[in-house]
Design a protein around this motif. Structure first.
Motif, short mmCIF file in Angstrom:
data_model
loop_
_atom_site.label_atom_id
_atom_site.label_comp_id
_atom_site.label_asym_id
_atom_site.label_seq_id
_atom_site.Cartn_x
_atom_site.Cartn_y
_atom_site.Cartn_z
N ASP A 1 0.83 -1.20 0.00
CA ASP A 1 0.00 0.00 0.00
C ASP A 1 0.87 1.26 0.00
N VAL A 2 0.46 2.24 -0.80
CA VAL A 2 1.17 3.53 -0.81
C VAL A 2 0.42 4.46 0.12
N TRP A 3 1.11 4.96 1.14
CA TRP A 3 0.45 5.71 2.21
C TRP A 3 0.46 7.22 1.98
N CYS A 4 1.48 7.75 1.33
CA CYS A 4 1.57 9.20 1.24
C CYS A 4 2.34 9.62 -0.01
N LEU A 5 2.14 10.88 -0.38
CA LEU A 5 2.89 11.43 -1.51
C LEU A 5 3.06 12.93 -1.29
N ALA A 6 4.07 13.47 -1.93
CA ALA A 6 4.32 14.91 -1.89
C ALA A 6 4.87 15.34 -3.24
N VAL A 7 4.35 16.45 -3.75
CA VAL A 7 4.81 17.00 -5.02
C VAL A 7 5.77 18.15 -4.72
N SER A 8 6.87 18.21 -5.46
CA SER A 8 7.85 19.26 -5.23
C SER A 8 7.26 20.63 -5.57
N ASP A 9 7.83 21.68 -5.00
CA ASP A 9 7.34 23.04 -5.23
C ASP A 9 7.35 23.42 -6.70
N CYS A 10 8.35 22.94 -7.42
CA CYS A 10 8.46 23.29 -8.84
C CYS A 10 7.75 22.29 -9.74
N GLY A 11 7.21 21.22 -9.15
CA GLY A 11 6.47 20.24 -9.92
C GLY A 11 7.31 19.32 -10.76
N ASP A 12 8.63 19.25 -10.50
CA ASP A 12 9.51 18.42 -11.31
C ASP A 12 9.56 16.96 -10.86
N PHE A 13 9.15 16.69 -9.64
CA PHE A 13 9.18 15.31 -9.17
C PHE A 13 8.15 15.11 -8.07
N VAL A 14 7.84 13.83 -7.83
CA VAL A 14 6.90 13.43 -6.79
C VAL A 14 7.59 12.40 -5.91
N VAL A 15 7.37 12.48 -4.61
CA VAL A 15 7.93 11.51 -3.67
C VAL A 15 6.78 10.74 -3.03
N THR A 16 6.91 9.42 -2.96
CA THR A 16 5.86 8.59 -2.37
C THR A 16 6.46 7.68 -1.30
N GLY A 17 5.66 7.37 -0.30
CA GLY A 17 6.06 6.45 0.77
C GLY A 17 5.09 5.30 0.86
N SER A 18 5.61 4.10 1.07
CA SER A 18 4.78 2.89 1.02
C SER A 18 4.98 2.01 2.25
N HIS A 19 4.01 1.11 2.46
CA HIS A 19 4.08 0.13 3.53
C HIS A 19 5.19 -0.88 3.28
N ASP A 20 5.75 -0.90 2.07
CA ASP A 20 6.87 -1.80 1.80
C ASP A 20 8.20 -1.24 2.32
N ARG A 21 8.10 -0.14 3.10
CA ARG A 21 9.25 0.50 3.73
C ARG A 21 10.19 1.15 2.72
N SER A 22 9.61 1.61 1.65
CA SER A 22 10.43 2.30 0.64
C SER A 22 9.89 3.69 0.39
N ILE A 23 10.79 4.59 0.02
CA ILE A 23 10.43 5.92 -0.44
C ILE A 23 10.92 6.05 -1.87
N ARG A 24 10.03 6.42 -2.75
CA ARG A 24 10.40 6.50 -4.16
C ARG A 24 10.23 7.93 -4.67
N ARG A 25 11.14 8.29 -5.56
CA ARG A 25 11.07 9.60 -6.20
C ARG A 25 10.79 9.38 -7.69
N TRP A 26 9.78 10.09 -8.19
CA TRP A 26 9.37 9.98 -9.60
C TRP A 26 9.65 11.32 -10.27
N ASP A 27 10.59 11.31 -11.21
CA ASP A 27 11.01 12.54 -11.87
C ASP A 27 10.26 12.76 -13.18
#
Length: 245
Positions: free
Chosen positions: A30-56
């Motif tokens: 399950d993906v629990w949270c996300l945050a979009v950067s101020d400039c909108g160039d990337f998104v960061v997500t946090g999951s129950h799999d204990r990983s944080i991913r950055r999507w550029d």
């Protein structure tokens, strides 16, 4: 906008059109949270799999989600037909059941293609007509050249022609599959709904219109009643259909 959830997916949406543009896969829980950067160039997500991913964001073009989902529908139908071939004979109602299922899948896929193509061609033609009217208003008078593919039909009649070729048994199933799987976005449902208002003037197409409106209401009821632009069309359809009954 972006959304995440228990399906482990990150989804990128066009909120104006209710259209799913892109699905990102990478998390394993399950993906629990996300945050979009101020400039909108990337998104960061946090999951129950204990990983944080950055999507550029990249400059690489991507296919609209409805094209990908259409491919998934096609593959799913092919897989279902393939699996049916391996069902023990005693479980089949009759010898021709697999062939009939395969034929039905093929007919549904053909109907799916024709609906998507008709809606796309009609939308392009309406944009061309609008651009021509703008040029005409500015004094640039030029003869409008209609799309030859449409055989001289209006956008509404061209879509109606495509739907009329689909058998009654396949029509509802095809529409439900297209919109439920989001191969077609909500914006296309609105376009289809607006076309039905014109089709009610043809007495021979009343049953077809009722079937289409029923499917759209079943799938998109909450979105339709909360979309201001859809309410006038629904009100007109209600009066017309009740009068025809």
């Amino acid at each position: 906008m972006f959304s995440v959830g228990k399906d482990r997916l990150v989804k990128y949406w066009d909120a104006d059109k209710f259209e799913l543009l892109l699905t990102l896969e990478g998390h394993h829980a399950d993906v629990w949270c996300l945050a979009v950067s101020d400039c909108g160039d990337f998104v960061v997500t946090g999951s129950h799999d204990r990983s944080i991913r950055r999507w550029d964001r990249t400059e690489e073009p991507f296919f609209i989600e409805k094209k990908r989902r259409l491919g998934e529908i096609f593959e799913a139908d092919i897989d279902n037909t393939f699996e049916n071939k391996h069902i023990p004979k005693e479980e089949l109602p009759e010898e021709g059941a697999v062939a009939l299922a395969g034929k039905r899948n093929l007919e549904t896929l053909t109907a799916t293609d024709s609906i998507i193509d008709a809606l796309d061609v009609a939308e392009v033609e309406l944009k061309r007509i609008a651009e021509h009217e703008d040029e005409k208003a500015r004094g640039k008078v030029a003869e409008f050249q209609p799309n030859m593919i449409m055989l001289g039909l209006s956008a509404s009649d061209y879509v109606l022609r495509a739907l009329s070729y689909i058998s009654t048994n396949d029509l509802e199933q095809t529409l439900q599959k297209l919109f439920s799987a989001q191969a077609l976005p909500f914006s296309d449902a609105l376009k289809l709904l607006s076309y039905t208002k014109d089709w009610t003037s043809n007495p021979d197409k009343v049953e077809l219109v009722c079937r289409i409106v029923k499917v759209l209401l079943q799938i998109h009821h909450s979105q339709l009643i909360s979309t201001p632009s859809a309410r006038p069309v629904l009100a007109v359809l209600k009066e017309i259909i009740y009068a025809l009954q």
